[in-house]
Design a protein around this motif. Structure first.
Motif, PDB file in Angstrom:
ATOM      1  N   TYR A 153       4.474  10.588  -2.998  1.00 35.20           N
ATOM      2  CA  TYR A 153       3.313  11.455  -2.774  1.00 35.20           C
ATOM      3  C   TYR A 153       3.633  12.372  -1.608  1.00 35.20           C
ATOM      4  CZ  TYR A 153       1.094   7.907  -5.590  1.00 35.20           C
ATOM      5  OH  TYR A 153       0.794   7.042  -6.602  1.00 35.20           O
ATOM      6  N   HIS A 156       0.477  17.349   2.660  1.00 36.64           N
ATOM      7  CA  HIS A 156       0.580  18.600   3.397  1.00 36.64           C
ATOM      8  C   HIS A 156      -0.721  18.871   4.126  1.00 36.64           C
ATOM      9  CE1 HIS A 156      -1.977  20.612   0.438  1.00 36.64           C
ATOM     10  NE2 HIS A 156      -1.314  19.936  -0.468  1.00 36.64           N
ATOM     11  N   ASN A 195       3.162  15.165  -6.593  1.00 38.37           N
ATOM     12  CA  ASN A 195       1.854  14.541  -6.329  1.00 38.37           C
ATOM     13  C   ASN A 195       1.366  15.014  -4.983  1.00 38.37           C
ATOM     14  OD1 ASN A 195       1.502  12.847  -8.611  1.00 38.37           O
ATOM     15  ND2 ASN A 195       3.041  11.448  -7.769  1.00 38.37           N
ATOM     16  N   GLN A 196       0.596  16.084  -4.975  1.00 41.65           N
ATOM     17  CA  GLN A 196       0.213  16.692  -3.707  1.00 41.65           C
ATOM     18  C   GLN A 196      -1.085  16.101  -3.156  1.00 41.65           C
ATOM     19  OE1 GLN A 196       1.905  18.672  -1.947  1.00 41.65           O
ATOM     20  NE2 GLN A 196       3.370  19.657  -3.307  1.00 41.65           N
ATOM     21  N   LEU A 197      -1.105  15.977  -1.865  1.00 45.77           N
ATOM     22  CA  LEU A 197      -2.310  15.482  -1.204  1.00 45.77           C
ATOM     23  C   LEU A 197      -2.447  16.263   0.097  1.00 45.77           C
ATOM     24  CD1 LEU A 197      -4.457  13.283  -1.360  1.00 45.77           C
ATOM     25  CD2 LEU A 197      -2.872  11.728  -0.282  1.00 45.77           C
ATOM     26  N   GLY A 198      -3.642  16.802   0.343  1.00 48.26           N
ATOM     27  CA  GLY A 198      -3.798  17.635   1.534  1.00 48.26           C
ATOM     28  C   GLY A 198      -4.687  16.985   2.573  1.00 48.26           C
ATOM     29  N   GLY A 199      -4.198  16.882   3.797  1.00 46.45           N
ATOM     30  CA  GLY A 199      -5.000  16.294   4.864  1.00 46.45           C
ATOM     31  C   GLY A 199      -5.373  17.344   5.888  1.00 46.45           C
ATOM     32  N   LYS A 200      -6.567  17.192   6.474  1.00 44.30           N
ATOM     33  CA  LYS A 200      -7.024  18.199   7.433  1.00 44.30           C
ATOM     34  C   LYS A 200      -6.446  17.909   8.809  1.00 44.30           C
ATOM     35  CE  LYS A 200     -11.182  20.358   9.143  1.00 44.30           C
ATOM     36  NZ  LYS A 200     -10.407  21.545   9.524  1.00 44.30           N
ATOM     37  N   GLY A 204      -5.132  14.282   9.911  1.00 39.64           N
ATOM     38  CA  GLY A 204      -5.389  14.021   8.497  1.00 39.64           C
ATOM     39  C   GLY A 204      -4.114  13.660   7.754  1.00 39.64           C
ATOM     40  N   ASN A 207      -2.881  10.277   8.818  1.00 33.63           N
ATOM     41  CA  ASN A 207      -3.732   9.253   8.223  1.00 33.63           C
ATOM     42  C   ASN A 207      -3.363   8.979   6.764  1.00 33.63           C
ATOM     43  OD1 ASN A 207      -6.051   7.499   8.035  1.00 33.63           O
ATOM     44  ND2 ASN A 207      -7.032   9.153   6.893  1.00 33.63           N
ATOM     45  N   PHE A 208      -3.159  10.049   5.986  1.00 37.48           N
ATOM     46  CA  PHE A 208      -2.804   9.869   4.572  1.00 37.48           C
ATOM     47  C   PHE A 208      -1.455   9.181   4.418  1.00 37.48           C
ATOM     48  CE2 PHE A 208      -5.638  13.529   2.980  1.00 37.48           C
ATOM     49  CZ  PHE A 208      -6.685  12.642   2.856  1.00 37.48           C
ATOM     50  N   ARG A 211      -1.549   5.510   5.096  1.00 35.25           N
ATOM     51  CA  ARG A 211      -2.300   4.710   4.157  1.00 35.25           C
ATOM     52  C   ARG A 211      -1.710   4.652   2.764  1.00 35.25           C
ATOM     53  NH1 ARG A 211      -7.595   7.128   4.397  1.00 35.25           N
ATOM     54  NH2 ARG A 211      -7.129   7.882   2.334  1.00 35.25           N
ATOM     55  N   THR A 212      -0.990   5.715   2.395  1.00 33.00           N
ATOM     56  CA  THR A 212      -0.537   5.813   1.014  1.00 33.00           C
ATOM     57  C   THR A 212       0.904   5.337   0.893  1.00 33.00           C
ATOM     58  OG1 THR A 212      -1.902   7.796   0.941  1.00 33.00           O
ATOM     59  CG2 THR A 212      -0.541   7.346  -0.979  1.00 33.00           C
TER      60      THR A 212
ATOM     61  N   LEU B 130     -13.367   9.391   5.465  1.00 33.04           N
ATOM     62  CA  LEU B 130     -11.906   9.453   5.491  1.00 33.04           C
ATOM     63  C   LEU B 130     -11.292   8.179   6.047  1.00 33.04           C
ATOM     64  CD1 LEU B 130      -9.372  11.156   5.072  1.00 33.04           C
ATOM     65  CD2 LEU B 130      -9.665  12.027   7.380  1.00 33.04           C
ATOM     66  N   PHE B 131     -11.843   7.701   7.151  1.00 36.11           N
ATOM     67  CA  PHE B 131     -11.176   6.599   7.845  1.00 36.11           C
ATOM     68  C   PHE B 131     -11.661   5.218   7.410  1.00 36.11           C
ATOM     69  CE2 PHE B 131     -10.561  10.109  10.884  1.00 36.11           C
ATOM     70  CZ  PHE B 131      -9.178  10.089  10.885  1.00 36.11           C
ATOM     71  N   MET B 164      -5.394   7.015  -4.042  1.00 37.78           N
ATOM     72  CA  MET B 164      -5.193   7.681  -2.756  1.00 37.78           C
ATOM     73  C   MET B 164      -6.443   7.628  -1.887  1.00 37.78           C
ATOM     74  SD  MET B 164      -2.705  10.864  -3.600  1.00 37.78           S
ATOM     75  CE  MET B 164      -3.404  11.560  -5.066  1.00 37.78           C
ATOM     76  N   THR B 244     -14.763  18.646   3.232  1.00 34.85           N
ATOM     77  CA  THR B 244     -13.465  19.103   3.714  1.00 34.85           C
ATOM     78  C   THR B 244     -12.575  17.914   4.086  1.00 34.85           C
ATOM     79  OG1 THR B 244     -14.574  21.031   4.575  1.00 34.85           O
ATOM     80  CG2 THR B 244     -12.371  20.623   5.390  1.00 34.85           C
ATOM     81  N   GLY B 248      -9.465  16.072  -0.321  1.00 31.23           N
ATOM     82  CA  GLY B 248      -8.019  16.004  -0.543  1.00 31.23           C
ATOM     83  C   GLY B 248      -7.295  17.338  -0.450  1.00 31.23           C
ATOM     84  N   GLY B 249      -8.043  18.416  -0.439  1.00 27.38           N
ATOM     85  CA  GLY B 249      -7.446  19.720  -0.177  1.00 27.38           C
ATOM     86  C   GLY B 249      -6.277  20.116  -1.053  1.00 27.38           C
ATOM     87  N   ALA B 250      -6.417  19.986  -2.362  1.00 30.94           N
ATOM     88  CA  ALA B 250      -5.354  20.452  -3.250  1.00 30.94           C
ATOM     89  C   ALA B 250      -5.924  21.514  -4.178  1.00 30.94           C
ATOM     90  CB  ALA B 250      -4.799  19.293  -4.064  1.00 30.94           C
ATOM     91  N   MET B 259      -7.960  12.372  -8.386  1.00 35.26           N
ATOM     92  CA  MET B 259      -7.000  13.316  -7.826  1.00 35.26           C
ATOM     93  C   MET B 259      -7.657  14.213  -6.778  1.00 35.26           C
ATOM     94  SD  MET B 259      -4.170  12.568  -9.050  1.00 35.26           S
ATOM     95  CE  MET B 259      -2.978  13.890  -8.962  1.00 35.26           C
ATOM     96  N   PRO B 260      -6.885  14.608  -5.767  1.00 37.08           N
ATOM     97  CA  PRO B 260      -7.418  15.527  -4.777  1.00 37.08           C
ATOM     98  C   PRO B 260      -7.751  16.878  -5.405  1.00 37.08           C
ATOM     99  CG  PRO B 260      -5.079  15.130  -4.402  1.00 37.08           C
ATOM    100  CD  PRO B 260      -5.505  14.191  -5.476  1.00 37.08           C
ATOM    101  N   ASN B 270     -11.280  25.312   5.635  1.00 40.46           N
ATOM    102  CA  ASN B 270      -9.878  25.035   5.925  1.00 40.46           C
ATOM    103  C   ASN B 270      -9.080  26.277   6.264  1.00 40.46           C
ATOM    104  OD1 ASN B 270      -9.356  22.297   5.845  1.00 40.46           O
ATOM    105  ND2 ASN B 270      -9.389  22.236   3.620  1.00 40.46           N
TER     106      ASN B 270
END
Lengths: 347, 311
Positions: A153, A156, A195-200, A204, A207-208, A211-212, B130-131, B164, B244, B248-250, B259-260, B270
């Protein structure tokens, strides 16, 4: 009525007297990434001189906008402007401090610094070409490391950021495919094959990844360290695998060719040198060439002069890399030559 | 000397008051109009360049300056609909419990607790989501769901994908928490407007409590429930900070709810700070315009439907 008047006068007197003793304040705004170190410097500087720095971490884009509009005394940006852009708005730019980006992974049983990656491989992972941790391309660099058959995964930043700018810049330098398909930006269209995942924010992403299982991400080194994330080794331009250490970051900074960078526009990614860490980036300060208020301009420059001279330890404490002395000298020469008020040099 | 009072000119007092009210009311319309104008003005470069494809394209690439709103539109609508679907039964249940079943001693503190949910700032929901919630959700429900539900035809794809923790479904759940107070208090309010006689009469002919609630009370407040639903939907559509954090921001559209994704408000939050180039900013303002229009249409439709019901 008389009393009221007296009271008002008295109040006025208090206000006037406090403002007479008030601290000199310099205003800056921009990049969030150097905010912790600017804040640390400002705190110490205020103790020693009484000058206050008011820095608003609103993002590089906002910093550029505000300095162009002259609402602040200096702007700050992670992505340097090119010479034409600087000249258009009558700005100068200089690097303040450097930071570094590391790749972090979450693979059970794998410790920090164990996994080896190259820039091309990193690009292929983010492009979705390498989808599993037991892929032959990863195994080839990591003989002896047990790689699980876990899907990858890629994490970004979901918010536009200077970190993403520098990360994608690095990938573009080492991978033609990345350059042509995705390119460089504070925010890019991440390849959908992975497999994209976006964290702030850095937090963020950290954290992802934390956890992943099977995740890989990129964060500033300080975040990898404080979150206890497993960072990887990276292959640098000289073909050597290096660990992210202060020495490796400084090597990259020392090997950078600042003297031949017009307007100090230099991105420190993929610098030569056997010890250089490949993802290192400076963050920049923007000021106007023509200063309307000489006194304020002087205060700003004095603050950065002090920071260059006395701020190294504070920066290193927060995992930032201080600018090398030769670069500082170049910057101060530029101040003298380029920053003027009424035609006279401010510094 | 006699003070001049408004009593001397009664017609003027009335007149002034009427005018003041008129101006206040007018100001709202003018404000709305100005907001819309400035959105259209800001979004114009993007609209001009992409035309209708701005609404139908899934391309969102700041590097090549290609922008389409469909990803964000999809995320916004789906997460809000999930939120409303989850919050409605819970809100109904809580409201009925509070107004019909619950002893008076607990009812008040419980209702205050529900109302307090509305006082929690949305960024707190985001961080909690989130946490705390997302890891728990990933290890619990998502793993179970992808093991057990993903094989089911048609709806299976909704629950497939890697665990996720964040994504459309998580956003929907967090949103559901956020719209619960408004739903509950509106439904409870509506229940309290049902005349006592109606209940007593129904009990009088031998109905059970369940029958009273299902056959008398709920049909009586159908309109207000629908109104509450739409108001809650409006709140969910525009929610920003919580989404936000957990969506997942995708920039993509996926059949799986795990899925995000992204939403309009999350994309703006963002990217606006670091948006470079006029086209990027214009596209983000364009997203704002789209959100404005959806919310406007949702609220408008609600008004029309409610009016029809009232007749």
């Amino acid at each position: 009525m008389k009393n009221l008047l007296k009271g008002a006068l008295f109040g006025c007197a208090i206000v006037c007297s406090t403002s007479a003793f008030a601290d000199t304040v310099i205003n800056g705004a921009g990049a969030t990434f150097p905010y912790p170190v600017y804040a640390k410097w400002a705190e110490q500087y205020n103790k020693e001189t009484g000058v206050k720095l008011n820095y608003q971490a609103i993002g590089s884009g906002g910093g550029i906008k505000q300095i162009v509009a002259k609402t602040v005394d200096f702007g700050a940006s992670d992505a340097p402007l090119n010479k034409e852009a600087l000249d258009k708005d009558g700005l100068v730019q200089f690097p303040a401090v450097m930071g570094s980006i590391v790749a972090v992974v979450n693979l059970p049983g794998l410790k920090a610094g164990e996994l080896k990656l190259s820039g091309e491989l990193l690009a292929d992972i983010y492009l979705g070409k390498v989808k599993s941790w037991d892929d032959a391309a990863i195994a080839e660099l990591n003989s002896g490391v047990k790689l699980p058959k876990t899907p990858i995964y890629t994490v970004h930043r979901s918010d536009g950021s200077g970190t993403t700018y520098n990360f994608t810049d690095y990938l573009s330098r080492v991978s033609g495919d990345w350059k042509s398909s995705t390119g460089v930006g504070k925010e890019v269209a991440w390849p959908k094959e992975a497999n994209q995942l976006g964290g702030k924010g850095n937090a963020g992403v950290a954290n992802f990844v934390k956890r992943t299982k099977g995740a890989i991400g990129y964060v500033e080194f300080a975040y990898a360290k404080t979150n206890g994330l497993a960072y990887t080794q990276l292959k640098n331009k000289d073909g050597k695998f290096v660990l992210p250490t202060m020495g490796a970051f400084q090597a990259a900074a020392a090997n950078a060719d600042w003297a031949n960078a017009p307007g100090f526009k230099l991105i420190l990614n993929d610098q030569p040198g056997a010890e250089s860490w490949p993802m290192t980036a400076a963050t920049f300060i923007l000021m106007h060439k023509e200063q309307a208020n000489e006194a304020t301009a002087k205060e700003v420059l004095k603050f950065f002069e002090w920071s260059y001279a006395n701020g190294d330890d504070l920066a290193a404490e927060l995992e930032y890399i201080p600018m090398p002395d030769n670069v500082v000298k170049m910057v101060e020469t530029m101040w003298h030559n380029d920053i003027k008020a009424d035609g006279k040099a401010v510094y | 000397m006699r003070a001049i009072s408004i009593v001397d000119f009664p017609w003027q007092g009335d007149n002034l008051f009427r005018r003041a009210c008129f101006v206040s009311a007018g100001l709202i319309s003018v404000l709305m109009f100005c907001i819309m104008l400035s959105l259209i003005f800001g979004a114009w470069p993007a609209m001009e360049k992409f035309g209708l494809s701005f609404f139908t394209s899934t391309e969102w690439n700041p590097v090549t300056e290609e922008f389409g709103a469909l990803n964000a539109l999809y995320g916004t609508v789906v997460s809000s609909v999930i939120a409303v679907m989850l919050a409605l039964p819970i809100g109904l249940g809580v409201a009925i419990f509070l107004s019909e079943l619950c002893p008076a001693a607990i009812s008040k503190p419980l209702f205050i607790a529900i109302e307090l949910l509305a006082a929690v700032p949305s960024i707190i929901y985001g961080m909690w989501g989130l946490f705390v919630f997302a890891p728990w959700f990933a290890d619990g429900f998502q793993i179970w769901a992808s093991d057990n539900l993903s094989e089911i035809p048609v709806i299976g794809t909704l629950f497939s994908g890697p665990p996720m923790g964040v994504g459309l479904l998580t956003s929907g759940i967090i949103l559901a928490f956020m719209i619960l107070p408004i739903l509950t208090s509106l439904i409870k309010e509506a229940l309290s407007t049902v005349p006592k006689v109606l209940r007593e009469a129904t009990y009088g002919i031998g109905a059970t409590q369940f029958e009273v609630i299902v056959k008398v009370l709920l049909p009586a407040i159908k309109g207000p429930i629908f109104g509450a639903l739409i108001l809650a939907l409006g709140r969910a559509l525009g929610e920003t900070m919580a989404i936000t954090f957990v969506i997942g921001g995708a920039q993509s559209i996926d059949t799986s709810l795990f899925m995000p994704a992204t939403s309009i408000s999350a994309s703006i939050a963002n990217q606006f700070n670091e948006a470079t180039g006029d086209m990027h900013i214009s596209a983000l303002i364009g997203l704002g315009l789209v959100l404005f229009m959806i919310t406007f249409m949702v609220m408008g439709t609600a008004r029309v439907l409610l009016r029809r019901k009232a007749k």
